[in-house]
Design an enzyme around this catalytic site. Structure first.
Site, PDB file in Angstrom:
ATOM      1  N   THR A   1       2.246   5.789   7.174  1.00  0.00           N
ATOM      2  CA  THR A   1       3.622   4.278   7.536  1.00  0.00           C
ATOM      3  C   THR A   1       4.027   4.770   6.401  1.00  0.00           C
ATOM      4  O   THR A   1       5.112   4.176   7.056  1.00  0.00           O
ATOM      5  CB  THR A   1       2.305   3.170   7.170  1.00  0.00           C
ATOM      6  OG1 THR A   1       1.094   3.129   7.848  1.00  0.00           O
ATOM      7  CG2 THR A   1       2.844   2.028   8.711  1.00  0.00           C
TER       8      THR A   1
ATOM      9  N   TYR B   1      -7.855   7.205  10.191  1.00  0.00           N
ATOM     10  CA  TYR B   1      -7.269   5.918   9.124  1.00  0.00           C
ATOM     11  C   TYR B   1      -6.702   4.870  10.579  1.00  0.00           C
ATOM     12  O   TYR B   1      -6.225   5.096  11.443  1.00  0.00           O
ATOM     13  CB  TYR B   1      -5.579   6.588   8.752  1.00  0.00           C
ATOM     14  CG  TYR B   1      -4.753   5.839   8.638  1.00  0.00           C
ATOM     15  CD1 TYR B   1      -4.221   4.091   7.646  1.00  0.00           C
ATOM     16  CD2 TYR B   1      -3.612   6.663   8.027  1.00  0.00           C
ATOM     17  CE1 TYR B   1      -3.816   3.721   7.389  1.00  0.00           C
ATOM     18  CE2 TYR B   1      -2.218   5.611   7.744  1.00  0.00           C
ATOM     19  CZ  TYR B   1      -2.451   4.580   7.197  1.00  0.00           C
ATOM     20  OH  TYR B   1      -1.168   3.384   7.080  1.00  0.00           O
TER      21      TYR B   1
ATOM     22  N   LYS C   1     -10.466   5.530   5.812  1.00  0.00           N
ATOM     23  CA  LYS C   1      -9.033   4.218   5.161  1.00  0.00           C
ATOM     24  C   LYS C   1      -9.083   3.153   6.341  1.00  0.00           C
ATOM     25  O   LYS C   1      -8.003   3.626   6.741  1.00  0.00           O
ATOM     26  CB  LYS C   1      -7.924   5.136   4.544  1.00  0.00           C
ATOM     27  CG  LYS C   1      -6.583   4.475   4.778  1.00  0.00           C
ATOM     28  CD  LYS C   1      -5.002   5.327   4.354  1.00  0.00           C
ATOM     29  CE  LYS C   1      -4.060   3.935   4.718  1.00  0.00           C
ATOM     30  NZ  LYS C   1      -3.839   2.916   4.398  1.00  0.00           N
TER      31      LYS C   1
ATOM     32  N   GLU D   1      -3.630  -6.807  -0.714  1.00  0.00           N
ATOM     33  CA  GLU D   1      -3.516  -8.195  -0.470  1.00  0.00           C
ATOM     34  C   GLU D   1      -4.366  -8.601  -0.810  1.00  0.00           C
ATOM     35  O   GLU D   1      -5.016  -9.282  -1.292  1.00  0.00           O
ATOM     36  CB  GLU D   1      -1.960  -8.963  -0.335  1.00  0.00           C
ATOM     37  CG  GLU D   1      -2.791  -8.863   1.193  1.00  0.00           C
ATOM     38  CD  GLU D   1      -1.890  -8.038   2.468  1.00  0.00           C
ATOM     39  OE1 GLU D   1      -1.289  -6.985   1.610  1.00  0.00           O
ATOM     40  OE2 GLU D   1      -1.078  -7.736   3.567  1.00  0.00           O
TER      41      GLU D   1
HETATM   42  C1  LIG Z   1       0.626  -1.758   8.026  1.00  0.00           C
HETATM   43  C2  LIG Z   1       0.810  -1.100   6.049  1.00  0.00           C
HETATM   44  O1  LIG Z   1       1.707  -0.404   5.819  1.00  0.00           O
HETATM   45  N1  LIG Z   1      -0.400  -0.907   5.515  1.00  0.00           N
HETATM   46  C3  LIG Z   1      -0.516  -0.829   4.523  1.00  0.00           C
HETATM   47  C4  LIG Z   1      -1.323   0.678   4.001  1.00  0.00           C
HETATM   48  O2  LIG Z   1      -2.110   0.766   5.051  1.00  0.00           O
HETATM   49  C5  LIG Z   1      -0.603  -1.224   2.827  1.00  0.00           C
HETATM   50  O3  LIG Z   1      -0.545  -0.947   1.856  1.00  0.00           O
HETATM   51  C6  LIG Z   1       0.132  -2.819   3.721  1.00  0.00           C
HETATM   52  O4  LIG Z   1       1.516  -2.788   3.309  1.00  0.00           O
HETATM   53  C7  LIG Z   1       0.679  -4.435   2.387  1.00  0.00           C
HETATM   54  O5  LIG Z   1      -0.768  -4.345   1.879  1.00  0.00           O
HETATM   55  C8  LIG Z   1       1.208  -4.581   2.215  1.00  0.00           C
HETATM   56  O6  LIG Z   1       0.613  -6.018   3.482  1.00  0.00           O
HETATM   57  C1  LIG Z   2      -0.993   3.147   3.106  1.00  0.00           C
HETATM   58  C2  LIG Z   2      -0.277   3.604   3.605  1.00  0.00           C
HETATM   59  O1  LIG Z   2       0.803   2.810   3.596  1.00  0.00           O
HETATM   60  C3  LIG Z   2       0.261   4.342   4.537  1.00  0.00           C
HETATM   61  O2  LIG Z   2      -0.377   4.899   5.103  1.00  0.00           O
HETATM   62  O3  LIG Z   2       1.266   4.804   4.069  1.00  0.00           O
END
Ligand SMILES: CC(=O)N[C@H](C=O)[C@@H](O)[C@H](O)[C@H](O)CO
Ligand SMILES: CC(=O)C(=O)O
Length: 290
Positions: free
Chosen positions: A38, A126, A156, A184
């Site tokens: 992501t 994931y 994950k 968080e």
């Molecule tokens: C939706 C998204 O990107 N989630 C990330 C990982 O999965 C997290 O690392 C978040 O960016 C983080 O927890 C901040 O909300």
């Molecule tokens: C873990 C996460 O933030 C990503 O898929 O990039």
């Protein structure tokens, strides 16, 4: 979870990957990376770009990092299979797949078919319900998963449902990784039994969050909470305005000094005054983190 470096013109910028890896190791004590997820804006990249990036991350991290996990999820099964096969060829340590989200699956057959394109690579599911809208409890996905996906090695989990997460830990096998992905509230994930963390904010608070994990292991709840609350304060500040990959990427550029560039459309770059205020907030909370 790495950002994808882009040039100011928006082309992938492989020249930043080497220094980026060194920064994570030296300044953040981050020893494993999750690429093209992501945070890496994989859904906005072409297959050719994803391959070029995955290859560069794997080659440049070799001998330096413990693991490079390549995310290969796509809407199209054939594309995911092509990326899975490619990940095996370039020496990735594992692959992860986010569920397709336009047509939503009701079974794990998509996962099985991607995994079978790279049967020797550890496979991670994931879970990211807020983005995919796929709310199938992961504990149900785990039923007989190793019969379906012999290379299955873990989850994950980037959802907020801690009961479901707890059930995943409870059902997990010793050779699986069950890692938490909501930075968080990592402490809550650890309390439920997470054995690792993957997330976007560890790019710039990795060294701190490693201390949180150590404090947790040592039973020092006050210290662990103090660190968690700092990250919460940063994100509360950001979320009041806007906190997307564009803003996140800008903050990482400012903290690290790496030129990660703008995000790609549909995401837009963070306005300069906002970038400044969030960087200031970061500095007030994490002065000694670099
Ligand atoms: C939706 C998204 O990107 N989630 C990330 C990982 O999965 C997290 O690392 C978040 O960016 C983080 O927890 C901040 O909300
Ligand atoms: C873990 C996460 O933030 C990503 O898929 O990039």
């Amino acid at each position: 979870a790495t950002f994808t470096p882009l040039t100011p013109e928006g082309e992938i910028n492989l020249s930043v990957i080497g220094p980026y890896i060194d920064y994570l190791i030296e300044k953040q004590n981050v020893k494993s990376i999750f690429v093209n997820g992501t945070t890496g804006e994989s859904v906005s990249l072409s297959l050719a770009e994803r391959k070029a990036l995955a290859e560069d991350w794997c080659h440049k991290a070799k001998g330096k990092m413990d693991q490079v996990i390549v995310h290969v999820g796509c809407m199209c099964l054939r594309d995911s299979q092509e990326l899975a096969c490619h990940a095996a060829q370039i020496g990735a340590d594992g692959i992860a797949v986010i569920s397709p989200s336009f047509f939503k699956p009701s079974t794990a057959a998509f996962l099985r078919e991607v995994a079978s394109a790279a049967p020797t690579l550890p496979f991670y599911y994931y879970h990211l319900p807020a983005m995919t809208g796929v709310n199938v409890p992961v504990r149900d996905v785990l039923n007989d998963i190793e019969e379906l996906v012999p290379s299955f090695r873990g989850i994950k989990f980037s959802g907020c449902d801690l009961m479901d997460f707890g059930q995943c830990v409870s059902k997990s096998r010793p050779h699986w990784a069950v890692v938490y992905g909501v930075d968080e509230q990592l402490l809550a994930g650890l309390a439920m039994g997470a054995n690792g963390a993957v997330g976007s904010t560890y790019n710039y608070v990795g060294s701190y969050m490693n201390k949180l994990m150590t404090a947790f292991e040592n039973g020092d709840q006050l210290q662990a909470r103090a660190i968690q609350f700092k990250l919460q304060e940063l994100l509360s500040f950001a979320m009041k305005n806007r906190f997307d990959v564009g803003v996140n990427k800008q903050l990482m550029s400012d903290v690290s000094g790496l030129s990660l560039g703008p995000p790609r459309l549909p995401l837009v770059q963070c306005p300069q005054d906002y970038a400044k205020s969030i960087f200031q907030k970061y500095n007030s909370l994490f002065q000694d983190s670099r």
